[in-house]
Design a protein around this motif. Structure first.
Motif, short mmCIF file in Angstrom:
data_model
loop_
_atom_site.label_atom_id
_atom_site.label_comp_id
_atom_site.label_asym_id
_atom_site.label_seq_id
_atom_site.Cartn_x
_atom_site.Cartn_y
_atom_site.Cartn_z
N LEU A 73 9.34 5.04 1.13
CA LEU A 73 8.13 5.18 0.05
C LEU A 73 6.93 5.18 0.62
N LEU A 74 5.80 5.74 0.38
CA LEU A 74 4.70 5.44 0.78
C LEU A 74 4.01 4.69 -0.06
N PHE A 75 3.79 3.45 0.45
CA PHE A 75 3.44 2.30 -0.50
C PHE A 75 1.87 2.17 -0.53
N GLU A 76 1.33 2.42 0.34
CA GLU A 76 -0.34 2.31 0.41
C GLU A 76 -0.92 2.87 1.60
N THR A 77 -1.99 3.16 1.29
CA THR A 77 -2.76 3.82 2.43
C THR A 77 -3.85 2.45 2.81
N PHE A 78 -3.91 2.24 4.03
CA PHE A 78 -4.81 0.90 4.39
C PHE A 78 -5.87 1.57 5.06
N ARG A 79 -7.07 0.92 5.05
CA ARG A 79 -8.29 1.06 5.62
C ARG A 79 -8.72 -0.17 5.92
N ASN A 106 -11.36 -1.93 0.19
CA ASN A 106 -10.60 -1.15 -1.02
C ASN A 106 -11.97 -0.45 -1.98
N ASN A 107 -11.89 0.58 -2.22
CA ASN A 107 -12.74 1.39 -3.08
C ASN A 107 -11.86 2.58 -3.80
N ASN A 108 -12.49 3.71 -4.48
CA ASN A 108 -11.76 4.61 -5.23
C ASN A 108 -11.08 5.68 -4.37
N ARG A 109 -11.25 5.26 -3.15
CA ARG A 109 -10.33 6.36 -2.10
C ARG A 109 -9.23 5.48 -1.73
N LEU A 131 -2.70 -3.54 -1.49
CA LEU A 131 -2.26 -4.61 -2.36
C LEU A 131 -3.25 -5.50 -2.38
N GLY A 132 -3.93 -5.96 -1.18
CA GLY A 132 -5.11 -7.05 -0.94
C GLY A 132 -4.41 -8.67 -0.82
N SER A 133 -3.11 -8.52 -0.68
CA SER A 133 -2.39 -9.76 -0.12
C SER A 133 -1.38 -9.44 1.01
N SER A 134 -0.80 -10.60 1.49
CA SER A 134 0.33 -10.29 2.51
C SER A 134 1.66 -10.11 1.46
N PHE A 135 2.60 -9.55 2.15
CA PHE A 135 3.77 -9.07 1.36
C PHE A 135 4.88 -9.53 2.46
N ILE A 136 6.19 -9.85 1.96
CA ILE A 136 7.16 -10.24 2.76
C ILE A 136 8.38 -9.20 2.47
N LEU A 137 8.95 -8.63 3.49
CA LEU A 137 9.78 -7.76 3.35
C LEU A 137 11.30 -8.32 3.94
#
Length: 268
Positions: A145-151, A191-194, A198-204
Motif C-alpha cells: 500500500l502506498l501509504f503517504e508521500t513524505f517531504r 504538509n501542504n496541498n501537494r 500522517l503527522g505523527s509516529s506510527f507503529i507496525l
C-alpha cells in the motif's frame, strides 16, 4: 552462569583511567575462572565498557552474534538503557554472574535492505535523511500500500529499545521491547496541498514490510544512519525494513527490568 560461557571479550575505547580500572576487572575475572580473550570470535560473552553508544558499536563491530551474550558496563556515572553494571562495582557483576542472579533479555533487531541488494541489521534505529540543504521526498509503502508521500528532513525507523533514543526526541512513543514491532517517526515533515503525511509516529507489527522509495531529485544518495553510525551510499532508490527473526541476547540483573531503566533514565 552456564559453565560453558567462560570466554570474555571486552570492547572499549582505550584511555589510561579506563585501562587501569579494567586491569583489576580482568584479574578478578581470571580469579573466578573466566578467560579474557583478544579475539571476539572466540568469546561467548562480549562485554561493552562505556555507555549505550559503546554497546551499540560493540554489537555492530562483532557482527550481531547470535551465539553469545552481550553485557553492558557503564564507565561513567550516567544512566544507560543497555548497561546494567557499573565499572566501579566489579564484585556485583562477578557475583551476579556466578550466582545466577542474572537473566537473559532478548532485544529485537530490524533488517534494512538497500536497493534490494545490501542488508544491514540495526539494534536501535535506521534513519534516512537528506544530505543536501533541501527536503527529501520519500514514498512510504506499508506492504503493497502506498501509504503517504513524505517531504521533509527524513524518517526514523526505530526498534522498541531504540524508541527511547532519536525516536523519542521527535516525540515518538516509548515501546515495550516485548512487543514485536517497529516505529516510524518524521523529521520536520512539510504538509501542504501537494504533500500530506500522517503527522505523527506510527507503529507496525513485525509481520509488516515497510518500503521507502526515494524520489530521484538530487537526493539520490541520502544519509543512512544505522544505530550510531552513518553511511553515505550513492544512488539510493529504495530502503526496505522488516523486523528481523534474530535478536540480541543481553545479560540483565533480575531486579532491573526495561521499565526500571526507563524510569531511572528519564524520571529520577
Amino acid at each position: 552462569m552456564n559453565d560453558h560461557r567462560r570466554n570474555l571479550f571486552f570492547y572499549y575505547h582505550q584511555n589510561k583511567e579506563l585501562n587501569d580500572k579494567l586491569e583489576s576487572l580482568f584479574q578478578l575475572a581470571r580469579d573466578n575462572d573466566f578467560h579474557v580473550v583478544e579475539d571476539s570470535r572466540e568469546a561467548n560473552i562480549i562485554i561493552a565498557v562505556g555507555g549505550d553508544g559503546t554497546f551499540l558499536q560493540a554489537v555492530r563491530k562483532t557482527g550481531f552474534r547470535q551465539d553469545c551474550l552481550y553485557v553492558g558496563i557503564r564507565s561513567q556515572n550516567e544512566a544507560g538503557l543497555y548497561c546494567d553494571f557499573d565499572i566501579d562495582d566489579h564484585d556485583e557483576m562477578i557475583d551476579a554472574m556466578k550466582n545466577s542472579e542474572v537473566e537473559v533479555r532478548r532485544f529485537p533487531l530490524i533488517e534494512t535492505t538497500i536497493n534490494n541488494e545490501s542488508t544491514f541489521h540495526c539494534l536501535n534505529e535506521c534513519s534516512v535523511r537528506s544530505t543536501l540543504i533541501k527536503s527529501i521526498v520519500i514514498d512510504v509503502y506499508i506492504d503493497d500500500l502506498l501509504f503517504e508521500t513524505f517531504r521533509g528532513d527524513g524518517l526514523i525507523i526505530a526498534t522498541p529499545t531504540g524508541s527511547t533514543g532519536y525516536n523519542k526526541s521527535t516525540k515518538g512513543a516509548v515501546v515495550d521491547p516485548k512487543l514485536p514491532c517497529f516505529q516510524i517517526s518524521e523529521l520536520a515533515s512539510l504538509n501542504n496541498n501537494r504533500y500530506r503525511t500522517l503527522g505523527s509516529s506510527f507503529i507496525l507489527s513485525g509481520e509488516r514490510t515497510l518500503k521507502l522509495t526515494v524520489r530521484q531529485d538530487g537526493n539520490d544518495h541520502p544519509l543512512i544512519g544505522m544505530d550510531n553510525e552513518a553511511f553515505s551510499i550513492r544512488n539510493i532508490h529504495d530502503v526496505t525494513v522488516n523486523l528481523s527473526n534474530q535478536v540480541i541476547k543481553t545479560v540483565k540483573l533480575k531486579d532491573n527490568t526495561y521499565w526500571n531503566r526507563v524510569q531511572r533514565t528519564f524520571l529520577d
